[in-house]
Design an enzyme around this catalytic site. Structure first.
Site, mmCIF file in Angstrom:
data_model
loop_
_atom_site.group_PDB
_atom_site.id
_atom_site.type_symbol
_atom_site.label_atom_id
_atom_site.label_comp_id
_atom_site.label_asym_id
_atom_site.label_seq_id
_atom_site.Cartn_x
_atom_site.Cartn_y
_atom_site.Cartn_z
ATOM 1 N N HIS A 236 -2.439 10.333 6.313
ATOM 2 C CA HIS A 236 -2.227 9.292 7.318
ATOM 3 C C HIS A 236 -1.443 9.813 8.525
ATOM 4 C CE1 HIS A 236 -1.529 5.445 9.110
ATOM 5 N NE2 HIS A 236 -0.262 5.357 8.752
ATOM 6 N N HIS B 35 0.825 -1.208 0.000
ATOM 7 C CA HIS B 35 0.000 0.000 0.000
ATOM 8 C C HIS B 35 0.859 1.258 0.000
ATOM 9 C CE1 HIS B 35 0.776 -0.698 4.325
ATOM 10 N NE2 HIS B 35 0.753 0.616 4.422
ATOM 11 N N ASP C 64 0.945 5.027 1.580
ATOM 12 C CA ASP C 64 0.409 5.969 2.564
ATOM 13 C C ASP C 64 0.207 7.326 1.909
ATOM 14 O OD1 ASP C 64 0.473 4.137 4.609
ATOM 15 O OD2 ASP C 64 2.239 4.981 5.594
#
Length: 208
Positions: free
Chosen positions: A58, A52, A54
């Site tokens: 975040h 993934h 960020d």
């Protein structure tokens, strides 16, 4: 055809997530039957599951959501550097052997075998000074084969704060077990999720 390395772990109900985060779950809204021509499912998951990206949102309350990010950081020349077995923090000395004339993207392999089926409380992470040195070298994206660029126990996320301040992008949970150290083309585009703090990616490396 140029060789491809798939550096994304499988995503399913047993995929590990940060303790307390949302695991993967899937249900079926429709299933193929005499009265229905298709299967249609619903997914519930953390955007930090599997490989993934960020988003600044975040780690910064005023940061951009992942769907607003420029995609250029997630596509292009990349170097894989091995720092296998280094715990808890990866320092510049662990990367220096392969840090000459760095391309704009650097992925670090720290595991001998990336734990795809269990959470690692002692995950390898970047020392914040290492991230500073990479930024100084012109790197715009860093990646790692652990679930975070900061230790799992960190409360101040010092390496995340460096990428916030220096404007870097980050990939986590990569699988680099079979990838030799060297230079590649990275392709790891996040979804256009306009309010999300992260996005799953299907990350691949392509032979130059």
């Amino acid at each position: 055809m140029k060789k491809l390395w798939d550096i994304s772990p499988p995503v399913h109900a047993a995929s590990p997530v940060f303790p307390g985060d949302t695991p993967y779950a899937q249900s079926w809204n429709a299933e193929i039957s005499p009265g229905c021509p298709v299967n249609v499912s619903s997914l519930t998951l953390s955007p930090h599951i599997g490989a993934h990206a960020d988003a600044p949102l975040h780690y910064d309350p005023q940061g951009a959501a992942v769907g607003l990010l420029d995609l250029s950081a997630f596509l292009g020349p990349c170097r894989v550097i091995h720092a296998i077995g280094v715990r808890p923090l990866i320092h510049w000395t662990h990367l220096a052997h392969a840090a000459h004339e760095l391309p704009p993207r650097v992925l670090v392999r720290a595991y001998t075998r990336m734990p795809m089926d269990q959470w690692d409380d002692e995950l390898p992470a970047f020392a914040p000074e290492t991230v500073e040195r990479l930024a100084d070298a012109g790197v715009v994206l860093i990646g790692i084969d652990s679930a975070s660029i900061d230790p799992a126990s960190s409360k101040d996320l010092q390496s995340h704060q460096v990428i916030r301040r220096r404007g870097l992008r980050v990939l986590e949970n990569l699988v680099l077990d079979e990838v030799p150290e060297g230079d590649y083309e990275l392709i790891a585009l996040p979804l256009k999720l306009m309010s999300a703090d992260a996005s799953p990616v299907r990350a691949v490396l392509r032979q130059l």
